[in-house]
Design a protein around this motif. Structure first.
Motif, PDB file in Angstrom:
ATOM      1  N   VAL A 148      -4.305  -4.525  -3.664  1.00 18.48           N
ATOM      2  CA  VAL A 148      -3.447  -3.417  -4.094  1.00 18.48           C
ATOM      3  C   VAL A 148      -2.448  -3.901  -5.154  1.00 18.48           C
ATOM      4  O   VAL A 148      -2.128  -3.184  -6.106  1.00 18.48           O
ATOM      5  CB  VAL A 148      -2.795  -2.739  -2.856  1.00 18.48           C
ATOM      6  N   MET A 155      -6.811   2.521   2.944  1.00 19.92           N
ATOM      7  CA  MET A 155      -6.283   1.174   3.215  1.00 19.92           C
ATOM      8  C   MET A 155      -5.310   1.215   4.391  1.00 19.92           C
ATOM      9  O   MET A 155      -5.316   0.321   5.243  1.00 19.92           O
ATOM     10  CB  MET A 155      -5.569   0.634   1.982  1.00 19.92           C
ATOM     11  N   ALA A 200      -5.372   4.686  -1.022  1.00 19.53           N
ATOM     12  CA  ALA A 200      -4.183   4.237  -0.272  1.00 19.53           C
ATOM     13  C   ALA A 200      -4.301   4.668   1.183  1.00 19.53           C
ATOM     14  O   ALA A 200      -4.037   3.875   2.099  1.00 19.53           O
ATOM     15  CB  ALA A 200      -2.915   4.821  -0.910  1.00 19.53           C
ATOM     16  N   VAL A 260       0.844  -1.209   0.000  1.00 22.69           N
ATOM     17  CA  VAL A 260       0.000   0.000   0.000  1.00 22.69           C
ATOM     18  C   VAL A 260       0.875   1.253   0.000  1.00 22.69           C
ATOM     19  O   VAL A 260       0.572   2.240  -0.687  1.00 22.69           O
ATOM     20  CB  VAL A 260      -0.966   0.012   1.214  1.00 22.69           C
TER      21      VAL A 260
END
Ligand code: BF8
Length: 624
Positions: free
Chosen positions: A230, A151, A148, A102
């Protein structure tokens, strides 16, 4: 008695190299295992505690000696605590891998990692919507940065549930919530495991194990799932591809560079750098006809799934690859890399290159890998391999002939595509009995059992009995080596499964990726269960890890069972010193999460147990 090469592995290529190792006086994992025998029985039973400096303490499991540690911990407490620490370590490995993926994605989105690109835009937008990020009026990079960040929050959040758990069927989610095992945040669960197992904290085996389930779920439906998602955005969602496997993929004429470990962040760049015209030219100058990048372990699975890059072998073949004498560079990142490679590469011309800021080994050349200059570093690594080609000692080279075609790349998306867009045809095949059920067979190799014997025989038994097998990790590589990952392997399947495979042009064993990609199996199971209107534990499905050895595999086993899938282990976990923990894992869990573990080293018996379980589930669903 020393084992022969034939007793150590069922794979002819591995047998040849084990013999070469013996002739050359080279030590392998099998030799070191023999030197360890007899292994400590307290350790095997899980009754040794080193969690404080009043110890180490060990309990006599037969009640004829010490019954408690200095603090009063019983065998049940010690075994449960040790198991929880294994789960935490495994979940940490998968989840820290996810975090790095990530962070690379974030850097790429912010324009700081120019070597990487968004390869699957559709997945980017569908994930953004799942995470509640509106996309209107934003560039895809802006959406990517927000995704991102969202996450990353999954790791540090304090109040759950971890977002991707929502992909599980509603009844499963409610069950986790009622049991209080819905994971709150990925890091939080791992930290809590370490806290609870400190001296004087959690001293109730059942209570400890429930935290184990929660941590496992935070891996399977959290860290591992995020890693898969991802990586698909960055490197593309896999589609079926042909390739070759086994040690025979190493080339006599080309520069051989092995990527080994787990994170595709590195290997993706190496694959790209190996196509650089300047480096290909240099290879020619050095007398090689090209650059041959091949994989080992799960890094190998990642590049195989997305590029069709060949695989040289699974976990126990890493040393054997070096023993061919034909490897210019063994390039590693993290996980499942034997420190023995340092000494071993020293016996040949092989450069052992470590790249992760987190992982170094004896005898490596350090070429640290950072996203900002990923392609440049990858080129330097490939150059180091190419320049090493003239140092290859032809007299020491022996590459086995064995290489086998395979088909990989079965992401959930690819499987649904093959089925025409929905799981319905598979469900109909299951309902009609052509496919008896689904077997998920995964996991490592372990020197305690014959290399690949359990993997291959278990899978063969399942397909023979019309069970469609999905596979990842080192099991997938073992199956590929045995020729089970080609559509032609359908001849080994029962009539029903064979018909389905022939109609769809697919193998009876579907390679779904690396170990973090077991999250793909969860998503597939969830899609089927949702479509049938049942829980995952109602499905005619069963899991197995015939040769498991790593702590990651313990975490995997725990989240698979917590998700409702009965799982048979082929090697014995260190829990038998506690009757309470053993009973919980093999029976008690059934009434808690609707699935439990079994242990059966014989793959034929293990297959029978899985088949019986599948039959039981079919009956409960009213299927013939
Ligand atoms: O990551 S490479 S030995 S731990 S199965 Fe097992 Fe193989 Fe390791 Fe899973 Ni994948």
């Amino acid at each position: 008695m020393k084992k022969t090469a034939f007793e150590k592995s069922i794979d002819p290529a591995s047998q040849t190299l084990l013999q070469k190792a013996e002739n050359e006086g080279i030590e392998t994992a099998w030799d070191r295992y023999e030197q360890q025998l007899p292994q400590c029985s307290f350790g095997q039973l899980g009754v040794c505690c080193r969690n404080c400096n009043m110890g180490p303490c060990r309990i006599d499991p037969f009640g004829e000696g010490t019954e408690k540690g200095v603090c009063g911990a019983t065998a049940d407490i010690i075994v449960a605590r040790n198991l929880l620490r294994m789960i935490a370590a495994g979940a940490a490995a998968h989840s820290d891998h996810a975090r790095d993926a990530v962070l690379t994605f974030k850097k790429m989105s912010e324009g700081e990692a120019g070597s990487y690109k968004i390869k699957d835009e559709a997945k980017l937008f569908s994930l953004a919507s799942e995470y509640g990020i509106p996309a209107e009026g934003k560039s895809r990079e802006e959406v990517a940065v927000e995704l991102a960040n969202a996450m990353l929050l999954e790791f540090g959040k304090q109040n759950g549930p971890v977002l991707c758990t929502k992909r599980a069927p509603g009844v499963r989610l409610r069950l986790w919530s009622e049991l209080g095992i819905e994971p709150r945040g990925i890091d939080r669960e791992i930290v809590e495991c370490m806290h609870r197992t400190h001296i004087g904290v959690d001293n109730n085996a059942t209570h400890i194990l429930l935290q184990g389930l929660r941590t496992g779920i935070s891996d399977g439906w959290g860290g591992s799932m995020i890693a898969t998602d991802v990586q698909d955005i960055l490197f593309g969602t896999p589609e079926p591809k042909k390739s070759t496997v086994n040690l025979g993929v190493l080339s006599l004429e080309k520069v051989n560079l092995i990527v080994h470990g787990h994170e595709p962040i590195l290997s993706e760049m190496i694959v790209e750098a190996a196509e650089n015209p300047e480096l290909l030219e240099l290879a020619k100058e050095k007398g090689a006809s090209g650059i041959n990048v091949v994989g080992i372990c799960c890094t190998g699975n990642e590049t195989l799934m997305r590029h069709g890059t060949p695989i040289a072998g699974n976990f126990l073949q890493q040393e054997l690859a070096v023993i061919t004498g034909a490897v210019e560079a063994m390039v590693v990142d993290v996980q499942c890399i034997m420190p023995s490679l340092g000494g071993l590469t020293g016996c040949y011309h092989t450069k052992f290159i470590s790249t992760s800021p987190k992982a170094d080994f004896p005898g490596t050349v350090r070429m640290e890998f950072h996203e900002e200059k990923a392609y440049e570093t990858a080129k330097e690594i490939v150059r180091a391999a190419v320049e090493n080609f003239p140092n290859r000692n032809r007299e020491k080279v022996s590459i086995p002939e064995e290489k086998q075609e395979c088909m990989a790349g079965f992401s959930v998306e690819a499987i649904l595509n093959a089925l025409g867009g929905s799981p319905d045809p598979l469900i109909e095949a299951i309902a009609g009995g052509a496919v008896k059920g689904i077997g998920a067979v995964v996991g490592c190799n372990n020197v305690k059992v014959q290399h690949n014997y359990g993997h291959v025989n278990l899978v063969k038994e399942l397909i023979k009995n019309n069970v469609l097998v999905v596979t990842t990790g080192c099991n997938a590589i073992a199956c590929a080596e045995a020729g089970l990952l080609v559509p032609e392997a359908a001849v080994l399947a029962g009539e029903g499964l064979k018909g389905i495979c022939e109609a769809l042009g697919i193998p009876p064993v579907l390679h779904m990726g690396s170990c973090v990609d077991i999250s793909r199996i969860l998503v597939l199971a969830s899609a089927i269960a949702n479509r049938m209107g049942v829980d995952i534990s109602d499905l005619p499905a069963a899991g197995a890890a015939p040769e498991w050895m790593s702590e990651k595999a313990v975490s995997i086993g725990v989240y698979v069972v917590s998700s409702g899938i009965y799982t048979v282990l082929g090697t014995i976990p260190p829990v038998l010193g506690s009757q309470e923990v053993t009973a919980l894992l093999t029976k008690g869990l059934d009434s808690v999460v609707g699935a439990s573990f079994a242990v059966e080293p014989d793959p034929f018996k293990a297959a029978k147990m899985m088949l019986e379980h599948i039959d039981k589930k079919r009956k409960a669903l009213g299927l013939k």
